[in-house]
Design a protein around this motif. Structure first.
Motif, PDB file in Angstrom:
ATOM      1  N   MET A 142      46.240  81.299  97.353  1.00  0.00           N
ATOM      2  CA  MET A 142      44.672  80.056  98.034  1.00  0.00           C
ATOM      3  C   MET A 142      44.993  80.427  98.886  1.00  0.00           C
ATOM      4  O   MET A 142      44.954  79.583  99.532  1.00  0.00           O
ATOM      5  N   ARG A 143      43.851  81.289  99.824  1.00  0.00           N
ATOM      6  CA  ARG A 143      43.241  81.367 101.167  1.00  0.00           C
ATOM      7  C   ARG A 143      42.470  80.199 101.547  1.00  0.00           C
ATOM      8  O   ARG A 143      43.320  79.772 102.798  1.00  0.00           O
ATOM      9  N   VAL A 144      42.251  79.865 101.001  1.00  0.00           N
ATOM     10  CA  VAL A 144      41.519  78.076 101.318  1.00  0.00           C
ATOM     11  C   VAL A 144      42.299  77.528 101.880  1.00  0.00           C
ATOM     12  O   VAL A 144      42.258  76.334 102.736  1.00  0.00           O
ATOM     13  N   SER A 145      44.088  77.099 101.026  1.00  0.00           N
ATOM     14  CA  SER A 145      44.497  75.792 101.271  1.00  0.00           C
ATOM     15  C   SER A 145      45.574  76.093 102.108  1.00  0.00           C
ATOM     16  O   SER A 145      45.872  75.687 103.064  1.00  0.00           O
ATOM     17  N   VAL A 146      45.712  77.938 103.063  1.00  0.00           N
ATOM     18  CA  VAL A 146      45.767  78.018 104.017  1.00  0.00           C
ATOM     19  C   VAL A 146      45.222  77.793 105.213  1.00  0.00           C
ATOM     20  O   VAL A 146      45.803  77.157 106.405  1.00  0.00           O
ATOM     21  N   TYR A 147      44.295  78.049 104.697  1.00  0.00           N
ATOM     22  CA  TYR A 147      42.870  77.574 106.383  1.00  0.00           C
ATOM     23  C   TYR A 147      42.729  76.243 106.284  1.00  0.00           C
ATOM     24  O   TYR A 147      42.485  75.250 107.274  1.00  0.00           O
ATOM     25  N   TYR A 148      43.068  75.514 105.079  1.00  0.00           N
ATOM     26  CA  TYR A 148      43.092  73.651 105.688  1.00  0.00           C
ATOM     27  C   TYR A 148      44.074  73.178 106.037  1.00  0.00           C
ATOM     28  O   TYR A 148      43.881  73.033 107.183  1.00  0.00           O
ATOM     29  N   ALA A 149      45.120  73.493 105.746  1.00  0.00           N
ATOM     30  CA  ALA A 149      46.357  73.703 106.722  1.00  0.00           C
ATOM     31  C   ALA A 149      46.714  74.026 108.432  1.00  0.00           C
ATOM     32  O   ALA A 149      47.274  73.209 108.629  1.00  0.00           O
ATOM     33  N   THR A 150      45.763  75.589 108.488  1.00  0.00           N
ATOM     34  CA  THR A 150      45.307  75.136 110.082  1.00  0.00           C
ATOM     35  C   THR A 150      45.221  74.801 110.560  1.00  0.00           C
ATOM     36  O   THR A 150      44.950  75.076 111.947  1.00  0.00           O
ATOM     37  N   ASP A 151      43.581  73.992 110.096  1.00  0.00           N
ATOM     38  CA  ASP A 151      42.876  73.780 110.442  1.00  0.00           C
ATOM     39  C   ASP A 151      41.743  74.537 111.364  1.00  0.00           C
ATOM     40  O   ASP A 151      41.161  74.481 112.293  1.00  0.00           O
ATOM     41  N   LYS A 152      40.925  75.792 111.027  1.00  0.00           N
ATOM     42  CA  LYS A 152      40.379  76.528 111.685  1.00  0.00           C
ATOM     43  C   LYS A 152      39.374  76.133 110.001  1.00  0.00           C
ATOM     44  O   LYS A 152      38.462  77.044 109.458  1.00  0.00           O
ATOM     45  N   ASP A 153      37.903  75.621 110.892  1.00  0.00           N
ATOM     46  CA  ASP A 153      37.537  74.700 110.412  1.00  0.00           C
ATOM     47  C   ASP A 153      36.286  76.201 109.982  1.00  0.00           C
ATOM     48  O   ASP A 153      36.034  76.266 108.958  1.00  0.00           O
ATOM     49  N   ARG A 154      36.275  77.063 110.750  1.00  0.00           N
ATOM     50  CA  ARG A 154      35.155  78.101 110.622  1.00  0.00           C
ATOM     51  C   ARG A 154      35.759  79.201 109.080  1.00  0.00           C
ATOM     52  O   ARG A 154      35.316  79.031 108.057  1.00  0.00           O
ATOM     53  N   ALA A 155      36.706  79.679 109.330  1.00  0.00           N
ATOM     54  CA  ALA A 155      37.156  80.038 108.093  1.00  0.00           C
ATOM     55  C   ALA A 155      37.509  79.011 106.511  1.00  0.00           C
ATOM     56  O   ALA A 155      37.381  79.542 105.839  1.00  0.00           O
ATOM     57  N   PHE A 156      38.200  77.954 106.797  1.00  0.00           N
ATOM     58  CA  PHE A 156      37.467  77.086 105.894  1.00  0.00           C
ATOM     59  C   PHE A 156      36.710  76.718 105.055  1.00  0.00           C
ATOM     60  O   PHE A 156      37.090  77.243 104.039  1.00  0.00           O
ATOM     61  N   GLU A 157      35.602  76.802 105.925  1.00  0.00           N
ATOM     62  CA  GLU A 157      35.206  76.447 105.370  1.00  0.00           C
ATOM     63  C   GLU A 157      34.055  77.772 104.808  1.00  0.00           C
ATOM     64  O   GLU A 157      33.853  77.805 103.533  1.00  0.00           O
ATOM     65  N   GLU A 158      33.868  79.258 105.029  1.00  0.00           N
ATOM     66  CA  GLU A 158      34.217  80.004 104.494  1.00  0.00           C
ATOM     67  C   GLU A 158      34.533  80.822 103.047  1.00  0.00           C
ATOM     68  O   GLU A 158      33.962  81.050 102.342  1.00  0.00           O
ATOM     69  N   ALA A 159      35.361  80.485 103.656  1.00  0.00           N
ATOM     70  CA  ALA A 159      36.862  80.290 102.415  1.00  0.00           C
ATOM     71  C   ALA A 159      37.102  79.814 101.011  1.00  0.00           C
ATOM     72  O   ALA A 159      36.709  80.037 100.084  1.00  0.00           O
ATOM     73  N   LEU A 160      36.591  78.424 101.503  1.00  0.00           N
ATOM     74  CA  LEU A 160      35.931  76.933 100.203  1.00  0.00           C
ATOM     75  C   LEU A 160      34.423  78.001  99.081  1.00  0.00           C
ATOM     76  O   LEU A 160      34.518  77.950  98.233  1.00  0.00           O
ATOM     77  N   GLN A 161      33.876  77.961 100.854  1.00  0.00           N
ATOM     78  CA  GLN A 161      32.723  78.640  99.642  1.00  0.00           C
ATOM     79  C   GLN A 161      32.425  79.552  98.871  1.00  0.00           C
ATOM     80  O   GLN A 161      32.288  80.056  97.948  1.00  0.00           O
ATOM     81  N   GLU A 162      33.448  80.227  99.713  1.00  0.00           N
ATOM     82  CA  GLU A 162      33.820  81.676  98.880  1.00  0.00           C
ATOM     83  C   GLU A 162      35.041  81.660  96.468  1.00  0.00           C
ATOM     84  O   GLU A 162      35.143  81.705  95.774  1.00  0.00           O
ATOM     85  N   ALA A 163      35.392  80.767  97.697  1.00  0.00           N
ATOM     86  CA  ALA A 163      36.258  79.922  96.167  1.00  0.00           C
ATOM     87  C   ALA A 163      35.369  78.980  95.008  1.00  0.00           C
ATOM     88  O   ALA A 163      35.367  79.464  94.043  1.00  0.00           O
TER      89      ALA A 163
END
Length: 105
Positions: free
Chosen positions: A1-22
């Motif tokens: 689950m890519r969105v969890s990985v980006y959440y854990a790294t605090d990469k906001d932009r990548a997290f937001e994009e992965a979240l929208q896709e999820a």
């Protein structure tokens, strides 16, 4: 689950994009809304976080994890309200009730 990985790294932009896709792929997964709520709260946007968490609770109302986060968001809101208007008795009472609920006092 890519969105969890980006959440854990605090990469906001990548997290937001992965979240929208999820959410596009699976809008009925409450964990995505939970992650979104946490991120929004960390960014100082508690009202938007509450909205995201409400979606998670609609999908899984019995979840102790989501209920705990909901409580934390309410506490943050009350704490901010007391700071803005320390003379307001209603805010003071709600804040004390929240502290008592957490066994702080």
């Amino acid at each position: 689950m890519r969105v969890s990985v980006y959440y854990a790294t605090d990469k906001d932009r990548a997290f937001e994009e992965a979240l929208q896709e999820a959410l596009r792929i699976d809008p009925y997964e409450p964990f995505y809304y939970y992650l979104q709520a946490n991120m929004l709260n960390k960014k100082g946007r508690p009202s938007q976080a509450k909205t995201a968490l409400s979606h998670a609770l609609e999908l899984r109302p019995e979840s102790p994890l989501y209920l705990a986060v909901e409580y934390k968001l309410k506490e943050t809101y009350i704490r901010n309200a007391v700071r803005l208007d320390p003379e307001d008795k209603q805010y003071q009472d709600e804040f004390l009730e929240a502290l008592q609920h957490r066994n702080v006092i």
